[in-house]
Design a protein around this motif. Structure first.
Motif, PDB file in Angstrom:
ATOM      1  N   ALA A 159     -20.700 -39.490  26.000  1.00 41.94           N
ATOM      2  CA  ALA A 159     -22.034 -39.837  25.494  1.00 41.94           C
ATOM      3  C   ALA A 159     -22.663 -38.684  24.723  1.00 41.94           C
ATOM      4  O   ALA A 159     -23.483 -38.902  23.819  1.00 41.94           O
ATOM      5  N   ARG A 160     -22.296 -37.477  25.060  1.00 46.13           N
ATOM      6  CA  ARG A 160     -22.818 -36.315  24.327  1.00 46.13           C
ATOM      7  C   ARG A 160     -22.220 -36.198  22.924  1.00 46.13           C
ATOM      8  O   ARG A 160     -22.892 -35.740  21.987  1.00 46.13           O
ATOM      9  N   GLN A 161     -20.972 -36.603  22.769  1.00 48.48           N
ATOM     10  CA  GLN A 161     -20.301 -36.362  21.500  1.00 48.48           C
ATOM     11  C   GLN A 161     -20.241 -37.585  20.590  1.00 48.48           C
ATOM     12  O   GLN A 161     -20.132 -37.431  19.372  1.00 48.48           O
ATOM     13  N   ARG A 162     -20.327 -38.777  21.149  1.00 49.46           N
ATOM     14  CA  ARG A 162     -20.208 -39.995  20.337  1.00 49.46           C
ATOM     15  C   ARG A 162     -21.517 -40.269  19.609  1.00 49.46           C
ATOM     16  O   ARG A 162     -22.579 -40.407  20.234  1.00 49.46           O
ATOM     17  N   GLY A 185     -25.791 -44.903  15.637  1.00 55.93           N
ATOM     18  CA  GLY A 185     -27.151 -45.393  15.487  1.00 55.93           C
ATOM     19  C   GLY A 185     -28.200 -44.322  15.737  1.00 55.93           C
ATOM     20  O   GLY A 185     -27.907 -43.160  16.028  1.00 55.93           O
ATOM     21  N   ARG A 186     -29.452 -44.738  15.592  1.00 54.43           N
ATOM     22  CA  ARG A 186     -30.573 -43.848  15.840  1.00 54.43           C
ATOM     23  C   ARG A 186     -31.244 -44.221  17.162  1.00 54.43           C
ATOM     24  O   ARG A 186     -31.331 -45.396  17.527  1.00 54.43           O
ATOM     25  N   ALA A 187     -31.700 -43.201  17.880  1.00 51.39           N
ATOM     26  CA  ALA A 187     -32.399 -43.435  19.144  1.00 51.39           C
ATOM     27  C   ALA A 187     -33.688 -44.209  18.890  1.00 51.39           C
ATOM     28  O   ALA A 187     -34.292 -44.084  17.815  1.00 51.39           O
ATOM     29  N   PRO A 188     -34.138 -45.030  19.854  1.00 49.15           N
ATOM     30  CA  PRO A 188     -35.355 -45.830  19.650  1.00 49.15           C
ATOM     31  C   PRO A 188     -36.589 -44.992  19.347  1.00 49.15           C
ATOM     32  O   PRO A 188     -37.506 -45.465  18.685  1.00 49.15           O
ATOM     33  N   GLY A 215     -36.712 -42.330  17.491  1.00 51.43           N
ATOM     34  CA  GLY A 215     -36.545 -41.585  16.255  1.00 51.43           C
ATOM     35  C   GLY A 215     -35.371 -40.634  16.295  1.00 51.43           C
ATOM     36  O   GLY A 215     -34.776 -40.403  17.350  1.00 51.43           O
ATOM     37  N   PRO A 216     -35.007 -40.067  15.145  1.00 48.13           N
ATOM     38  CA  PRO A 216     -33.811 -39.225  15.067  1.00 48.13           C
ATOM     39  C   PRO A 216     -33.886 -38.005  15.989  1.00 48.13           C
ATOM     40  O   PRO A 216     -34.914 -37.334  16.063  1.00 48.13           O
ATOM     41  N   HIS A 217     -32.798 -37.760  16.686  1.00 44.92           N
ATOM     42  CA  HIS A 217     -32.646 -36.536  17.474  1.00 44.92           C
ATOM     43  C   HIS A 217     -31.765 -35.531  16.755  1.00 44.92           C
ATOM     44  O   HIS A 217     -31.805 -34.344  17.070  1.00 44.92           O
ATOM     45  N   ARG A 218     -30.948 -36.027  15.832  1.00 46.81           N
ATOM     46  CA  ARG A 218     -30.089 -35.159  15.024  1.00 46.81           C
ATOM     47  C   ARG A 218     -30.285 -35.536  13.558  1.00 46.81           C
ATOM     48  O   ARG A 218     -29.484 -36.274  12.982  1.00 46.81           O
ATOM     49  N   ALA A 219     -31.362 -35.029  12.988  1.00 43.31           N
ATOM     50  CA  ALA A 219     -31.680 -35.395  11.604  1.00 43.31           C
ATOM     51  C   ALA A 219     -30.625 -34.909  10.629  1.00 43.31           C
ATOM     52  O   ALA A 219     -30.486 -35.450   9.527  1.00 43.31           O
ATOM     53  N   ASP A 220     -29.864 -33.886  11.043  1.00 41.83           N
ATOM     54  CA  ASP A 220     -28.822 -33.359  10.170  1.00 41.83           C
ATOM     55  C   ASP A 220     -27.546 -34.180  10.217  1.00 41.83           C
ATOM     56  O   ASP A 220     -26.597 -33.897   9.488  1.00 41.83           O
ATOM     57  N   ARG A 221     -27.520 -35.193  11.046  1.00 43.47           N
ATOM     58  CA  ARG A 221     -26.333 -36.024  11.215  1.00 43.47           C
ATOM     59  C   ARG A 221     -26.678 -37.466  10.844  1.00 43.47           C
ATOM     60  O   ARG A 221     -27.848 -37.881  10.897  1.00 43.47           O
ATOM     61  N   PRO A 222     -25.666 -38.271  10.508  1.00 44.94           N
ATOM     62  CA  PRO A 222     -25.958 -39.659  10.116  1.00 44.94           C
ATOM     63  C   PRO A 222     -26.353 -40.547  11.291  1.00 44.94           C
ATOM     64  O   PRO A 222     -26.866 -41.651  11.088  1.00 44.94           O
ATOM     65  N   ASP A 268     -27.278 -40.445  15.917  1.00 46.36           N
ATOM     66  CA  ASP A 268     -27.550 -39.648  17.124  1.00 46.36           C
ATOM     67  C   ASP A 268     -26.455 -39.839  18.158  1.00 46.36           C
ATOM     68  O   ASP A 268     -25.812 -40.906  18.210  1.00 46.36           O
ATOM     69  N   PRO A 269     -26.249 -38.834  19.017  1.00 44.69           N
ATOM     70  CA  PRO A 269     -25.362 -39.054  20.166  1.00 44.69           C
ATOM     71  C   PRO A 269     -25.882 -40.215  21.007  1.00 44.69           C
ATOM     72  O   PRO A 269     -27.099 -40.363  21.205  1.00 44.69           O
ATOM     73  N   ILE A 270     -24.985 -41.036  21.501  1.00 44.92           N
ATOM     74  CA  ILE A 270     -25.411 -42.237  22.220  1.00 44.92           C
ATOM     75  C   ILE A 270     -26.126 -41.901  23.525  1.00 44.92           C
ATOM     76  O   ILE A 270     -26.776 -42.778  24.114  1.00 44.92           O
ATOM     77  N   LEU A 271     -26.061 -40.672  23.987  1.00 45.55           N
ATOM     78  CA  LEU A 271     -26.789 -40.275  25.183  1.00 45.55           C
ATOM     79  C   LEU A 271     -28.288 -40.486  25.023  1.00 45.55           C
ATOM     80  O   LEU A 271     -29.018 -40.611  26.005  1.00 45.55           O
ATOM     81  N   HIS A 272     -28.779 -40.544  23.777  1.00 47.21           N
ATOM     82  CA  HIS A 272     -30.205 -40.734  23.530  1.00 47.21           C
ATOM     83  C   HIS A 272     -30.611 -42.205  23.541  1.00 47.21           C
ATOM     84  O   HIS A 272     -31.798 -42.508  23.386  1.00 47.21           O
TER      85      HIS A 272
END
Length: 598
Positions: A311-314, A317-320, A322-329, A331-335
């Motif tokens: 869950a940390r690496q996969r 989609g975007r977390a509900p 908002g983005p947690h990793r704006a530099d990535r297309p 977010d990790p599914i853990l969010h």
């Protein structure tokens, strides 16, 4: 496959801060043992992670092979057993009088969990051997003890139990295997057994079966069962008269030989008194039930680690929020909240199960006090109460929740959880057997409801209720955990109410307690898990030195998650139990269940 990481910080926290095991062992006259925990657990963790875990997948793929001379284990298993044997791990908690190290049951329990997490199939042989050692030590004569115990404790021999027959599973009173007195002593055993775990292998040169059989004049039913020790090789080194007919083709545990064995006049020696074999066998079975619960907990740990790592690496989609990793297309599914729920659930169910199993093991250590330690009689009495009450709970809850954790990890991984590459599908297949063997979890629930909750006037259950209140008070004493106490007290009150209802309903019909047995066990388990999380949270809130502050904060956060998301299930279980048996035997159901046509 995501590598297995021995949870050493969690184990040290549990041993030292939650259970205060070094002080408890010192009070029981075993102060020298407490100093060894950290070192022994670290060594066992290395063996589990570096030696046993790499064999888990290859053993599953290769499986065992039945050959003319017996069972051949997968590549690497014999070498791994040699390392295990030479390291003295089989004799860790063994009696020093027969070559064991005499270390605490608590330490052995935590070592066993790491072995189960790394390689469940490998764990079965040493786990069964420990149970056989206990049965032989408790019931065999001195001659058998002197012959068998030293090589078994040394890991030169192993042990297995042969109970089940095609027509006799749970109802062992139906078994037909015969034991005829033999000239010169001993007995000749004739019959067929099935589902014998670790019945044969090439790990050692000899092994022993503990076989249930009937003497010629035995009464019918369970009162006519005797127990016999039947080795693979006789004292003169010759092969005994039994053979492996096949190894069961199983859903999982492919690297563990589960065999059908034919006894054809095999030589055996009685263990215990004639027609009292089932009582002697229960010494082994009760140990194995705790062991199987630990198997489920070990797999739960492996699954929880895998779910979190994935869950940390996969990224999907975007977390509900908002983005947690704006530099990535993505977010990790853990969010994603639902993934977070599954990851946290696998963790809290596993950690609480471990704590409950460890609590039980430490009470067994208290009962085995050394020298002239005070209160030995009282400690033994209380240990017997805890072992009786918690054995079916540890077995059933440890395996039910271990399976749930494995399925949750599989769901977190989505399609990757269903294919072999990541290894979680093997965890699901392997751990499923633990809910079945050593008495299905439904049998454990009936044992709890029909025997354990009411034994000794309900004294063990009263002890649990008292501990729940003390744990709730401990939560209230710490500002960081005070808000959790009402949830634990509510669960305790519901448990107390259910215990009263079961007594009253059982006086009217045995169907009501039996119908609610599985729900009752789950209710007891969740309440006991809440107790364990209360102890862990209160210990973390005291901020003991030597731990990562984030780890201590996580203990409190995990406890709160359990109290808020899992403990409320007791309300549903309470309501369902009180419905009794009516829904199972309601109008129209007889025709549905008993009709012969479509």
């Amino acid at each position: 496959m995501i590598p297995y990481q021995p949870p050493l910080q969690t184990l040290r926290f549990l041993v030292r801060e939650v259970l205060d095991a070094p002080a408890v062992l010192a009070a029981a006259g075993r102060g020298e043992a407490g100093a060894l925990f950290d070192e022994v657990l670290a060594q066992a963790g290395r063996v589990a992670a570096e030696l046993l875990a790499p064999l888990n997948r290859t053993g599953d793929e290769e499986g065992v092979v039945v050959e003319r001379g017996g069972v051949r284990m997968p590549a690497g298993f014999r070498e791994a057993w040699t390392v295990w044997r030479d390291g003295g791990w089989t004799g860790l908690a063994g009696d020093p009088a027969h070559g064991g190290q005499g270390l605490p049951a608590l330490l052995d329990t935590l070592v066993t969990e790491m072995v189960c997490a790394a390689n469940l199939a490998f764990s079965i042989t040493p786990g069964l051997t420990q149970g056989a050692i206990r049965a032989i030590a408790a019931h065999a004569d001195d001659g058998l003890k002197g012959w068998c115990l030293p090589p078994m404790i040394a890991g030169e021999w192993t042990g297995a139990m042969a109970l089940t027959e095609p027509q006799a599973g749970t109802d062992l009173g139906l078994l037909r295997t015969r034991a005829e007195p033999a000239a010169g002593g001993g007995h000749r055993i004739t019959g067929q057994k099935m589902f014998i775990s670790s019945a044969d292998h090439d790990l050692t040169d000899n092994l022993v079966h503990l076989v249930l059989a009937r003497l010629p004049d035995a009464p019918a039913g369970t009162r006519g069962i005797s127990l016999f020790l039947v080795p693979k090789r006789l004292p003169d080194g010759t092969r005994n008269g039994w053979s492996v007919l096949s190894s069961e083709k199983k859903m999982g545990l492919h690297a563990s030989p589960t065999c059908v064995v034919a006894y054809e006049g095999a030589v055996g020696w009685m263990v215990g008194a004639p027609n009292r074999g089932l009582a002697a066998m229960f010494t082994m079975m009760n140990h194995e039930r705790l062991f199987v619960g630990i198997q489920g907990i070990g797999v739960g740990e492996r699954a929880a680690q895998a779910a979190l790592a994935y869950a940390r690496q996969r990224e999907q989609g975007r977390a509900p929020d908002g983005p947690h990793r704006a530099d990535r297309p993505a977010d990790p599914i853990l969010h994603h909240p639902d993934v977070r729920r599954m990851v946290l659930s696998a963790r809290v169910l596993t950690d609480a199960g471990r704590a409950l199993a460890a609590w039980t093991a430490l009470w067994l250590d208290r009962a085995r006090q050394g020298g002239d330690a005070p209160l030995a009689e009282e400690a033994e009495e209380e240990a017997e109460d805890w072992a009786a009450l918690l054995t079916p709970v540890v077995k059933a809850a440890g395996t039910d929740f271990g399976f749930e954790a494995a399925v949750l990890a599989q769901q977190v991984m989505g399609g990757h959880g269903y294919i072999r590459e990541w290894g979680v599908e093997q965890l699901v297949r392997d751990v499923r057997a633990t809910q079945i063997y050593e008495g299905t979890n439904g049998i454990q629930a009936l044992d709890l409801v029909q025997r354990k909750l009411g034994m000794k006037g309900g004294r063990p259950a009263d002890r649990l209720l008292a501990e729940l209140e003390q744990a709730a008070a401990g939560l209230e004493a710490e500002p960081a955990t005070r808000d959790m106490a009402p949830a634990l007290r509510d669960a305790a009150a519901r448990l107390q109410g259910v215990l009263g209802w079961l007594r009253e309903a059982g006086a009217e019909t045995p169907l009501d307690p039996a119908a609610g047995a599985t729900d009752t066990l789950r209710l007891v388990a969740l309440t006991a898990y809440g107790w364990m999380w209360a102890l862990m949270a209160a210990a973390a809130a005291r901020r003991p030195a030597g731990y990562d502050p984030a780890f201590l904060e996580a203990r409190i956060g995990l406890a709160r998650y359990f109290m808020e998301r899992h403990l409320p299930e007791v309300a549903v279980l309470d309501a369902r139990i009180r419905r009794g048996h009516a829904g199972l035997y309601g109008p129209g159901l007889g025709g549905e269940l008993e009709a012969t046509g479509g």
